[in-house]
Design an enzyme around this catalytic site. Sequence first.
Site, PDB file in Angstrom:
ATOM      1  CG  HIS A  17      88.286  33.306  54.311  1.00  0.00           C
ATOM      2  ND1 HIS A  17      89.309  34.262  54.706  1.00  0.00           N
ATOM      3  CD2 HIS A  17      87.022  33.757  55.110  1.00  0.00           C
ATOM      4  CE1 HIS A  17      88.709  35.006  55.560  1.00  0.00           C
ATOM      5  NE2 HIS A  17      87.662  34.870  55.943  1.00  0.00           N
ATOM      6  CE  LYS A  41      84.193  43.921  59.070  1.00  0.00           C
ATOM      7  NZ  LYS A  41      84.512  42.451  58.785  1.00  0.00           N
ATOM      8  NE  ARG A  90      85.852  32.722  62.741  1.00  0.00           N
ATOM      9  CZ  ARG A  90      86.365  33.994  63.098  1.00  0.00           C
ATOM     10  NH1 ARG A  90      87.651  33.893  62.847  1.00  0.00           N
ATOM     11  NH2 ARG A  90      85.408  35.043  63.264  1.00  0.00           N
ATOM     12  CB  SER A 128      91.139  38.038  58.215  1.00  0.00           C
ATOM     13  OG  SER A 128      90.493  37.327  57.133  1.00  0.00           O
TER      14      SER A 128
END
Length: 159
Positions: A17, A41, A90, A128
């Site tokens: 990040h 989430k 990514r 994460s």
Amino acid sequence: MSVFVYPGSFDPVTNGHMDIIQRAAKLCDKLVVAVLVNSSKNPVFTLEERVDLLKCAVKGIDNVEIESFSGLLIDFMRKKNSKVIIKGLRAVSDFEYELQMALLNKNLDSDIETLFMMTNINYSFLSSSSVRELARHNGNIDGLVPDCIKDKIMDKFRR
């Protein structure tokens, strides 16, 4: 003044990040890192903790602000008078999802542009969730997160 918005959960912020934040901040007058309150989430870190971790991580980058938001990203963009969304990628799998979101946002507001930025190859494996998993099992997260937040992350899982 150009204002870009980089939205995400940041649960927690990683060096991947930070790579995107540092590079995106060079492209605009102001970069707003928008920490999402996402009801779908179940974050490990509270909203306040995620904002605090980010504030520590971006110290020294003068044109970066940290804010939280709930609701539609498009509404937040309008409040910030921003037309550019930053998204880090990514892998191809990230692109498939992010492209759908970019098209949806474009459909909601034709002036909105999504700028996709490839993460540095050194962080292409990093997420994460992998940081949380390592920390949960007392693994080494050196080099994966900013140094100023490493102990706070590890402490969260020692409780």
